[in-house]
Design an enzyme around this catalytic site. Sequence first.
Site, PDB file in Angstrom:
ATOM      1  CG  ASP A  43      -2.746 -35.385  11.015  1.00 16.79           C
ATOM      2  OD1 ASP A  43      -1.397 -34.818  11.329  1.00 16.79           O
ATOM      3  OD2 ASP A  43      -3.265 -36.094  12.131  1.00 16.79           O
ATOM      4  CG  ASP A  69      -3.561 -44.567   8.945  1.00 14.98           C
ATOM      5  OD1 ASP A  69      -2.270 -44.397   8.634  1.00 14.98           O
ATOM      6  OD2 ASP A  69      -4.040 -45.380   9.410  1.00 14.98           O
ATOM      7  CE1 TYR A 162      10.972 -42.258  15.339  1.00 18.74           C
ATOM      8  CE2 TYR A 162      13.303 -41.443  15.912  1.00 18.74           C
ATOM      9  CZ  TYR A 162      12.027 -41.094  15.555  1.00 18.74           C
ATOM     10  OH  TYR A 162      11.823 -39.766  15.082  1.00 18.74           O
ATOM     11  CE  LYS A 166      11.294 -40.371  11.793  1.00 15.51           C
ATOM     12  NZ  LYS A 166      10.438 -39.492  11.060  1.00 15.51           N
TER      13      LYS A 166
END
Length: 258
Positions: A43, A69, A162, A166
């Site tokens: 993370d 990252d 977005y 995806k």
Amino acid sequence: MTNNNPAYDFTGQVALVTGAASGMGLAAARSFAENGAAVALLDRSADAVEQAAQTLIDAGYQAIGITCDVTDEAQVAKAVDQAVDTFGRLDMAFNAAGVQAPPADAADETAEDFDQVNAVNLRGVWAAQKHELGHMRKQGSGAIVNCSSLGGLVGLPERAAYHASKHGVVGLSKSAAVEYASKGIRINVVCPGVVETPMVADMLEGQAEAMAGIIQDQPIGRLGQAEEVAAAAVWLCSPAASFVLGAVLPVDGGYTTH
């Protein structure tokens, strides 16, 4: 919610999870550990991922927290190498790191927002999958699950950037799944609906009316839980899904059925 998830025997195996400090990533890391795997939690939040890993260690599991990252391929490569150096191999991965983009008219979205959401959601998955495959290819075995979204299956107003990211995850995963099928490696995709995670909590707070409409569109009539998405990802990594490859699995309470 009662945990009725099946049990797997991942003893001697190693799992890697990105976005593992919270939400679906953390739920999956916990599930991998509870089923016997050593887990590398990645993370970008150093404190959060170290705390998450320590919680698993304190519970008697094998875990390591690695600050990473996913928008920086060099960091991803180093983190995957560190996981393999620590535990000796890599058998399973759930690439769950992701961010939202602010809603915007398609004619008004900024290049900065587009670049940021794609850097995490698409390029980050590409980088993680690339370096996971590098190790799994040497072993001749492995399973990867990439996290897309209902936004990888449908379109919604004010979500172009977005949803582009995806949809990209789906194409990336399918192509790699075909390429690596003969090499003993399975790659699949989960597409969560509206799931109760910190990211969605922020959306609910800032866009209550829009989000209420989305929840209403989920036939099941409620938000999903992080553990429900984790259960699907862990199943796809397990021997129970040994003949499942290149699948794009909605985990969305029925949202994409209509």
